[in-house]
Design an enzyme around this catalytic site. Structure first.
Site, PDB file in Angstrom:
ATOM      1  CG  HIS A  50      -1.959  -1.178   1.052  1.00 51.63           C
ATOM      2  ND1 HIS A  50      -2.958  -1.425   1.940  1.00 51.63           N
ATOM      3  CD2 HIS A  50      -2.092  -2.144   0.094  1.00 51.63           C
ATOM      4  CE1 HIS A  50      -3.656  -2.492   1.552  1.00 51.63           C
ATOM      5  NE2 HIS A  50      -3.133  -2.948   0.431  1.00 51.63           N
TER       6      HIS A  50
ATOM      7  NE  ARG B  76      -4.735   0.288  -0.981  1.00 52.61           N
ATOM      8  CZ  ARG B  76      -3.704   0.148  -1.820  1.00 52.61           C
ATOM      9  NH1 ARG B  76      -3.686  -0.857  -2.660  1.00 52.61           N
ATOM     10  NH2 ARG B  76      -2.696   1.003  -1.816  1.00 52.61           N
TER      11      ARG B  76
ATOM     12  CG  HIS C 181      -3.719 -12.131  -2.083  1.00 48.86           C
ATOM     13  ND1 HIS C 181      -4.188 -11.654  -3.278  1.00 48.86           N
ATOM     14  CD2 HIS C 181      -3.584 -11.034  -1.285  1.00 48.86           C
ATOM     15  CE1 HIS C 181      -4.341 -10.335  -3.213  1.00 48.86           C
ATOM     16  NE2 HIS C 181      -3.969  -9.941  -2.011  1.00 48.86           N
TER      17      HIS C 181
HETATM   18  C1  HEM Z   1      -5.936 -10.396   4.806  1.00 48.64           C
HETATM   19  C2  HEM Z   1      -5.081  -9.925   3.965  1.00 48.64           C
HETATM   20  C3  HEM Z   1      -5.399  -9.390   2.601  1.00 48.64           C
HETATM   21  C4  HEM Z   1      -6.598  -9.101   2.024  1.00 48.64           C
HETATM   22  C5  HEM Z   1      -7.983  -9.244   2.626  1.00 48.64           C
HETATM   23  C6  HEM Z   1      -6.326  -8.599   0.696  1.00 48.64           C
HETATM   24  C7  HEM Z   1      -7.296  -8.206  -0.189  1.00 48.64           C
HETATM   25  C8  HEM Z   1      -7.052  -7.641  -1.407  1.00 48.64           C
HETATM   26  C9  HEM Z   1      -8.052  -7.168  -2.320  1.00 48.64           C
HETATM   27  C10 HEM Z   1      -9.554  -7.234  -2.093  1.00 48.64           C
HETATM   28  C11 HEM Z   1      -7.417  -6.679  -3.395  1.00 48.64           C
HETATM   29  C12 HEM Z   1      -8.061  -6.082  -4.646  1.00 48.64           C
HETATM   30  C13 HEM Z   1      -8.335  -7.223  -5.600  1.00 48.64           C
HETATM   31  C14 HEM Z   1      -8.725  -6.743  -6.972  1.00 48.64           C
HETATM   32  O1  HEM Z   1      -9.889  -6.391  -7.159  1.00 48.64           O
HETATM   33  O2  HEM Z   1      -7.890  -6.722  -7.876  1.00 48.64           O
HETATM   34  C15 HEM Z   1      -6.008  -6.819  -3.169  1.00 48.64           C
HETATM   35  C16 HEM Z   1      -5.042  -6.362  -4.007  1.00 48.64           C
HETATM   36  C17 HEM Z   1      -3.705  -6.523  -3.789  1.00 48.64           C
HETATM   37  N1  HEM Z   1      -3.111  -7.206  -2.774  1.00 48.64           N
HETATM   38 FE1  HEM Z   1      -4.027  -7.977  -1.175  1.00 48.64          FE
HETATM   39  N2  HEM Z   1      -4.982  -8.598   0.491  1.00 48.64           N
HETATM   40  C18 HEM Z   1      -4.379  -9.072   1.624  1.00 48.64           C
HETATM   41  C19 HEM Z   1      -3.022  -9.253   1.819  1.00 48.64           C
HETATM   42  C20 HEM Z   1      -2.054  -8.981   0.905  1.00 48.64           C
HETATM   43  C21 HEM Z   1      -0.664  -9.261   1.063  1.00 48.64           C
HETATM   44  C22 HEM Z   1      -0.072  -9.925   2.302  1.00 48.64           C
HETATM   45  C23 HEM Z   1      -0.040  -8.835  -0.053  1.00 48.64           C
HETATM   46  C24 HEM Z   1       1.432  -8.883  -0.419  1.00 48.64           C
HETATM   47  C25 HEM Z   1       2.398  -9.266   0.352  1.00 48.64           C
HETATM   48  C26 HEM Z   1      -1.039  -8.280  -0.921  1.00 48.64           C
HETATM   49  C27 HEM Z   1      -0.799  -7.732  -2.162  1.00 48.64           C
HETATM   50  C28 HEM Z   1      -1.768  -7.162  -2.958  1.00 48.64           C
HETATM   51  C29 HEM Z   1      -1.483  -6.405  -4.158  1.00 48.64           C
HETATM   52  C30 HEM Z   1      -0.116  -6.119  -4.771  1.00 48.64           C
HETATM   53  C31 HEM Z   1      -2.704  -5.976  -4.653  1.00 48.64           C
HETATM   54  C32 HEM Z   1      -2.937  -5.010  -5.799  1.00 48.64           C
HETATM   55  C33 HEM Z   1      -3.210  -3.683  -5.096  1.00 48.64           C
HETATM   56  C34 HEM Z   1      -3.491  -2.512  -5.956  1.00 48.64           C
HETATM   57  O3  HEM Z   1      -2.525  -1.903  -6.377  1.00 48.64           O
HETATM   58  O4  HEM Z   1      -4.636  -2.168  -6.206  1.00 48.64           O
HETATM   59  N3  HEM Z   1      -2.250  -8.391  -0.315  1.00 48.64           N
HETATM   60  N4  HEM Z   1      -5.810  -7.430  -1.969  1.00 48.64           N
END
Ligand code: HEM
Length: 736
Positions: A232, A377, A481
């Site tokens: 983020h 977020r 994820h």
């Molecule tokens: C409970 C933990 C997490 C939840 C609930 C979560 C949820 C989400 C959601 C809902 C999205 C948007 C999906 C879409 O519509 O494309 C997203 C994007 C993303 N997540 Fe996670 N995430 C979590 C943890 C993580 C972790 C641990 C990482 C990396 C180490 C990560 C990396 C990313 C990345 C790179 C994106 C794209 C973000 C952007 O630039 O919009 N997430 N995640």
């Protein structure tokens, strides 16, 4: 090295030593492969009106005229009738609208001139749009601003690179390591190499990403928690929005004709093992907003990053002056906070989010407020909000101390210097504690990510673009994820298990944080709870219950969203990245034996028609890890390259010497002492001990748990910031 622009989508050369090089953006006025830009050239057919020569059959060239570009743009504008900017500054919605017009303009030209995908990707962006009507619409922020060298970063990341001021700045388009793979070469999502549709993202997810709950043997929940926090800091894909309400459109409850044009819901197969129990056949999905490139060039659809790419701690401060100001107290360099639990002797919480209180969380009642932080977020779940809380506290802790050491500093000076130190701390923890665990020593070494222990560096290379690649944002960095456990545990400050809650109950629900002592219990829990492994298993909390609403027993599926997002952004398939990363692409399924487990490979054979179809995200998390790494070779390569560019392409990188932004040698040594354990110790209420590296489970020999007061966890000594009025500081005007 210059790229050969005559390459086709399917023939991308790998770097000889296995490390791919950056895809350089074409600079104007040069010749690339068969396409010739004609800025100052007279051409046979149309004289000065020829914008681009396209080679045709029989050696004859045809000419894309400026006039035809104007006609295509004007008719797209009339046809689409999209609202223009309301104010003087461009919002992401305004960028999206102009981006869509440019996509439609490119589509018309491609049709008119019968352009193939190669020409759309390589030739259209060479047209000098400044000589067309497009120039009148192209926002000033995409034109070259005047940059001055200052000590502190701009909030929006502009002018980090003095020759390419937009590199890594907000609202710029994600970079591409490989040409976009759109079915029509312009914007339509990828289809199978066989010409058929790809399997729906949910089908791929349901077959390949079941919840087996395998644990990692070493890493704690702090690793994904930090990983998401710094995501983020680097990426936020722009959403398409309803112009009237500013909300994301809903798709599933509308007929296809009534849907917003960006709707692209995910089809759920009728026999889905989970959703069929609830009769669900449709999952909400909206395509990302369209982005713009420098000078509003034509070509395939771009998509944009709302925040700065570089690691600059913008999750604390925001990526604009407007957001930063909302978070400031304008006193003593401090950030706003909530002292509601002071009477209990507890530290401040983040301030309540009073503006748009329902955005980003689900409030139990109108009197409860979620938290305000630099990233929208922050309230997504408890790991995130807990880390946001301690980073805000760390800013205020440092600001108070700096103000004490330098009583002559004003609010602005204390704030900006603290922000500068916080960005350095984020960079240091990421490269010192997080990346070595995720990537392992070999990949760290290969991509030049190992930190120096002493001395100033001259890491900055102005030819390196730190802009985040699409494949990192939409696939590789979503490796995290796979690490998320099904429940989040709370432990006491003396490291006894207290309890756990299902992750899905905590999504968009940060309100636990108001409970006295709860923040500490989570902070202690993260260092005691083991995370899941990076593998094809993903918790059902994310694949069946993501953002579950009200009484529903089903939510969305993050694995499906990841793959759909990759297709939405034109991310080529896993095989294309194998080639990019210097690995042999699979021509037959057998070629993938050993790359995945036999079970995974068997499942892919039933899921996809050919190895050329496999989505990057699913394959990336399922690859067998490289030795000493949590990820396999392709994700290691995409992440290695991206983090290399974030180090070498950031002029403000904390180890760099010789700039007004540089720390002094002694200050740099202090930053090098900081560990996440120290930040937890200093900013929790009552935690008294932590293992040295909190992202790794404690071990008496290699990672002992030590008292917070122990000298093994040194604190940054801010005495080195005592200011006797050095000229290099005093000459610098605060940025913004
Ligand atoms: C409970 C933990 C997490 C939840 C609930 C979560 C949820 C989400 C959601 C809902 C999205 C948007 C999906 C879409 O519509 O494309 C997203 C994007 C993303 N997540 Fe996670 N995430 C979590 C943890 C993580 C972790 C641990 C990482 C990396 C180490 C990560 C990396 C990313 C990345 C790179 C994106 C794209 C973000 C952007 O630039 O919009 N997430 N995640």
């Amino acid at each position: 090295q210059p790229q050969r622009y005559s390459q086709t989508l399917w023939n991308v050369p790998a770097h000889p030593n296995g490390i791919p090089h950056q895809l350089h953006r074409p600079s104007p006025g040069k010749q690339f492969g068969p396409f010739q830009q004609t800025r100052n050239h007279m051409t046979r057919q149309d004289g000065d009106n020829c914008a681009m020569n396209i080679p045709g059959r029989n050696g004859r060239t045809s000419c894309v005229t400026y006039e035809s570009v104007n006609v295509a743009f004007n008719s797209a504008k009339q046809r689409m009738n999209l609202a223009g900017p309301k104010g003087r500054t461009m919002t992401d919605i305004d960028v999206d609208h102009l981006g869509q017009l440019l996509v439609e303009t490119s589509r018309s030209l491609a049709r008119e001139y019968n352009l193939n995908a190669d020409a759309i990707h390589n030739a259209l962006p060479l047209i000098d749009t400044q000589r067309t009507v497009i120039d009148g619409f192209c926002p000033a922020y995409l034109k070259r601003p005047k940059c001055t060298i200052k000590r502190y970063r701009e909030y929006n990341g502009m002018c980090n690179n003095l020759d390419h001021p937009h590199w890594g700045a907000t609202l710029s388009s994600y970079r591409r390591l490989l040409p976009a793979d759109y079915a029509d070469g312009i914007s339509e999502p990828r289809i199978s190499a066989t010409g058929k549709e790809l399997p729906t993202a949910r089908y791929v997810s349901a077959i390949n990403h079941r919840d087996y709950g395998f644990h990692d043997h070493a890493v704690t929940v702090y690793l994904p928690a930090w990983g998401q926090l710094i995501d983020h800091d680097m990426t936020l894909g722009a959403e398409s929005k309803e112009p009237e309400t500013d909300a994301e459109p809903k798709c599933c409850d509308k007929s296809p004709e009534q849907r917003h044009p960006a709707c692209w819901p995910i089809e759920i197969p009728h026999d889905d093992p989970f959703y069929s129990n609830f009769g669900r056949r449709c999952m909400e999905f909206v395509r990302s907003a369209t982005g713009l490139s420098e000078n509003c060039k034509l070509g395939p659809r771009n998509t944009m990053n709302i925040i700065t790419s570089t690691l600059d701690a913008n999750f604390i401060y925001g990526s604009s002056k407007e957001t930063a100001d909302k978070l400031r107290r304008f006193q003593g360099g401090l950030l706003k906070s909530n002292s509601a639990n002071h009477h209990l002797g507890l530290k401040d919480l983040l301030p309540p989010k009073l503006e748009s209180p329902d955005a980003g969380c689900v409030r139990p009642n109108k009197d409860s407020y979620c938290f305000l932080a630099g990233d929208s977020r922050a309230n997504q779940q408890v790991m995130l909000i807990a880390l946001h809380t301690i980073m805000m506290r760390e800013h205020n802790r440092i600001a108070v101390e700096l103000g004490y050491i330098n009583p002559h500093w004003n609010d602005e000076r204390i704030y900006q210097e603290t922000r500068h130190i916080m960005a350095a701390i984020v960079q240091h923890i990421t490269y010192n504690e997080f990346l070595p665990m995720v990537l392992g020593k070999d990949i760290m070494n290969r991509y030049g990510l190992l930190l120096s222990k002493q001395g100033m560096g001259s890491f900055y290379d102005p030819t390196v673009d730190p802009t985040i690649p699409v494949s990192f944002f939409a696939a590789a960095y979503r490796f995290g994820h796979s690490l998320i456990p099904s429940t989040i545990e709370r432990w006491s400050v003396t490291h006894q298990y207290v309890g756990a809650r299902r992750l899905s109950e905590m999504l968009l629900n940060p309100f636990d944080m108001y409970g006295p002592g709860t923040c500490d219990q989570y902070l202690a829990g993260f260092m005691n709870q083991v995370s899941q492994a990076v593998d094809d298993s993903v918790t059902e909390e994310l694949t069946n219950h993501l953002f579950q609403e009200g009484q529903n027993r089903w939510g969305a599926d993050l694995a499906s969203l990841n793959m759909q997002r990759g297709r939405d952004h034109g991310v080529p398939s896993y095989n294309a990245y194998r080639r990019y990363c210097g690995l042999s692409p699979a021509r037959h399924w057998d070629d993938l034996a050993g790359v995945f487990t036999n079970d995974t490979l068997r499942r892919y054979i039933t899921t996809y028609d050919t190895p050329d179809d496999i989505d990057l995200w699913t394959a990336g998390i399922s690859e067998r890890p490289s030795p000493g790494s949590m990820v396999g070779p392709v994700f290691g390569c995409i992440m290695g390259e991206s983090f290399r560019n974030l180090r070498y392409g950031d002029r403000f990188w904390y180890e760099n010497g010789g700039w007004p932004s540089s720390f002094k040698q002694a200050q740099l040594q202090e930053i090098r002492k900081v560990k996440l354990s120290r930040i937890v110790c200093d900013n929790s209420d009552n935690i008294e001990s932590a293992q040295v590296y909190v992202m790794v489970l404690p071990d008496p020999k290699v990672n002992p748990r030590v008292p917070c007061r122990s000298s093994i966890l040194p604190r940054i000594n801010l005495e080195h910031w005592r200011d006797a009025g050095e000229p290099s500081y005093n000459n610098v005007r605060p940025s913004g």
